[in-house]
Motif scaffolding. Structure first.
Motif, PDB file in Angstrom:
ATOM      1  N   CYS A   1       3.708   8.188   2.939  1.00 40.36           N
ATOM      2  CA  CYS A   1       3.992   6.797   2.586  1.00 40.36           C
ATOM      3  C   CYS A   1       3.554   5.823   3.678  1.00 40.36           C
ATOM      4  N   ASP A   2       4.217   5.854   4.811  1.00 40.39           N
ATOM      5  CA  ASP A   2       3.911   4.885   5.870  1.00 40.39           C
ATOM      6  C   ASP A   2       2.640   5.224   6.623  1.00 40.39           C
ATOM      7  N   ALA A   3       2.383   6.527   6.846  1.00 36.15           N
ATOM      8  CA  ALA A   3       1.237   6.913   7.673  1.00 36.15           C
ATOM      9  C   ALA A   3      -0.084   6.546   7.001  1.00 36.15           C
TER      10      ALA A   3
ATOM     11  N   SER B   1      11.788   6.405   3.535  1.00 40.15           N
ATOM     12  CA  SER B   1      10.868   6.426   4.684  1.00 40.15           C
ATOM     13  C   SER B   1      11.399   5.596   5.844  1.00 40.15           C
ATOM     14  N   ARG B   2      12.211   4.600   5.559  1.00 41.96           N
ATOM     15  CA  ARG B   2      12.743   3.748   6.624  1.00 41.96           C
ATOM     16  C   ARG B   2      13.774   4.490   7.472  1.00 41.96           C
TER      17      ARG B   2
ATOM     18  N   VAL C   1       0.833  -1.206   0.000  1.00 40.20           N
ATOM     19  CA  VAL C   1       0.000   0.000   0.000  1.00 40.20           C
ATOM     20  C   VAL C   1       0.863   1.250   0.000  1.00 40.20           C
ATOM     21  N   ARG C   2       2.045   1.198   0.597  1.00 39.16           N
ATOM     22  CA  ARG C   2       2.923   2.370   0.616  1.00 39.16           C
ATOM     23  C   ARG C   2       3.251   2.823  -0.798  1.00 39.16           C
ATOM     24  N   LEU C   3       3.618   1.875  -1.668  1.00 37.43           N
ATOM     25  CA  LEU C   3       3.949   2.230  -3.046  1.00 37.43           C
ATOM     26  C   LEU C   3       2.736   2.811  -3.765  1.00 37.43           C
ATOM     27  N   ARG C   4       1.571   2.256  -3.486  1.00 40.75           N
ATOM     28  CA  ARG C   4       0.344   2.727  -4.140  1.00 40.75           C
ATOM     29  C   ARG C   4       0.039   4.161  -3.740  1.00 40.75           C
ATOM     30  N   VAL C   5       0.187   4.468  -2.453  1.00 39.46           N
ATOM     31  CA  VAL C   5      -0.074   5.828  -1.964  1.00 39.46           C
ATOM     32  C   VAL C   5       0.849   6.826  -2.640  1.00 39.46           C
TER      33      VAL C   5
END
Length: 457
Positions: A165-167, A122-123, A94-98
């Motif tokens: 991305c992560d949120a 993001s990491r 989902v991160r890549l999709r966002v």
């Protein structure tokens, strides 16, 4: 309550009461811990440089200037386009999709490459160094990819993408697990668990003295339990509320529920205890009961005067459009159910749904059209009923694949059918004014308000 904890290094104080947390977020003596400064004379294009250049880790005048850059970027984004773009395609990450959705809407040249590099950055983004060469290299590639020669503008665009991305992905994954969907996650299980502030000068919170240099930890889930209705602390609070909360909401809704219909953006049906308590036979009868109700209303649609009808949500409907949406919606989620049972990805959502009113939607609704609608809808209802009836009981709630449980899907398509039909209502007394599209039998159609939430920080 508030409790003081002892840790190695500077003193740390944790606050968990809602009033204390919101006071801390508003206190000018408490600022986000600043990023470590980039190496003197170092060239732009490292994680350390990025962290020292974005609004997230700034305060005072630099924060205000950089936040304005982020707001200017967010104002370029059209919510409807974001929702439709988020609904399209399938990606287990989902991160890549966002990020891909946002990068495409910003007009960046290679959204796929940007998404991969943002996920790498993001990491490291929220951690002080050291950062890996691969993470620094990703920032170096992202800087020219932002399409702006001003380094501070480009850095804050990268920061916006990294923070989304992560949120936003955590929000989507949380909503998939929670019976109340997005609203439930924000209310009871916020994806942001802890916020940190550093006391740049002595202050006081909730009767607790906070000396300069103290690290203040804010327990968001605990504070959220005491928050007023509709307040989502996962997006912070004034004066540093998350600027991208509305954009995060529509992206999450698009991923979770598809494109544009209000009927597709309510909390999952399982939130209603009456549906959770239904036996399999009663659940299998929901869609046929909805279709029976639709056909009772549709018998009157042959008297429709040809004027489009605007419902209470501001959506335009007509008899043919209501039938189209009911049939397409039943078919869409039936295809989803079958794909998930087969272990296959679901079809991308490219429906125009209620966002368009076609010439065919506005055609006269004749006796022959009513007969065709009856044949079409009763067969679709029978397929739904028969499919649910043969599912093992455990599959209704512990359903394969991602998305709502099958129990929730049944209620959702039934409730949406009432919504579409009641948007037209009884045409013998219809006007061009708004109609109430919330009717339906008890336990099926209910409150259609959409809680607003957002997720970039």
């Amino acid at each position: 309550m508030s409790e003081t904890t002892a840790v190695a290094g500077p003193a740390t104080v944790t606050f968990s009461r809602y009033d204390d947390v919101t006071a801390a977020l508003a206190d000018p003596a408490l600022v986000p811990p600043p990023a470590e400064p980039a190496a003197p004379g170092g060239a732009p294009g490292t994680v350390a440089w990025l962290r020292s250049t974005v609004a997230r880790f700034s305060s005072g005048a630099p924060h205000d200037r950089r936040r304005a850059l982020v707001l200017a970027d967010l104002e370029r984004l059209d919510p409807d386009r974001l929702r439709v773009a988020a609904a399209a395609g399938f990606d287990p990450d989902v991160r890549l999709r966002v990020v891909r959705v946002l990068a495409a809407e910003f007009g960046l040249a290679d959204p796929e490459a940007v998404a991969r590099d943002v996920a790498t950055v993001s990491r490291a983004y929220f951690a002080d160094g050291p950062h890996s060469p691969a993470q620094d290299a990703a920032v170096t590639r992202l800087l020219p990819a932002m399409g702006d020669g001003d380094e501070e503008t480009a850095a804050n665009r990268i920061g916006l993408l990294v923070q989304a991305c992560d949120a936003t992905a955590a929000l989507v994954e949380g909503a998939r697990r929670h019976e109340d969907g997005l609203a439930g996650v924000l209310r009871a299980d916020p994806p942001i668990r802890t916020m940190r502030r550093l006391a740049v000068r002595a202050t006081e919170l909730g009767g607790v003295a906070v000396p300069a240099g103290t690290l203040v930890l804010l327990d968001i889930p605990a504070a959220q339990s005491g928050a007023p209705e509709g307040v989502a602390l996962t997006f912070g609070a004034p004066p540093r509320s998350c600027p991208g909360r509305s954009q995060a909401l529509v992206i999450a809704e698009g991923i979770l529920y598809g494109a544009s219909d209000p009927a597709d953006t309510d909390a999952p049906a399982g939130a209603q205890p009456s549906v959770r308590d239904l036996g399999k036979g009663e659940l299998a009868a929901l869609v046929p009961a909805m279709v029976d109700h639709v056909l009772v209303l549709a018998a009157d649609w042959t008297a429709w005067d040809g004027r489009p009808i605007v419902n209470a949500d501001g959506r335009t409907y007509a008899p043919h459009k209501a039938v189209r949406r009911i049939a397409d919606h039943l078919l869409d989620h039936l295809a989803e159910l079958e794909a998930r049972l087969a272990g296959r990805p679901t079809e991308p959502d490219h429906w125009h749904a209620s966002g368009v009113t076609t010439p065919a939607d506005l055609a006269p609704f004749t006796i022959a059209d009513l007969d065709e609608a009856r044949s079409r809808l009763t067969r679709l209802a029978a397929i739904w009923s028969q499919r649910i009836a043969v599912l093992p009981d455990e599959r209704l709630d512990d359903s394969p694949g991602t998305g709502w449980s099958f129990r929730e899907l049944v209620r959702h398509v039934a409730e949406a059918g009432y919504y579409y039909a009641e948007s037209v209502g009884s045409t013998s007394c219809a006007t061009a004014g708004p109609t109430d599209a919330t009717a339906g039998p008890a336990g099926v159609a209910g409150d259609r308000t959409n809680d607003q939430m957002e997720t970039t920080r």
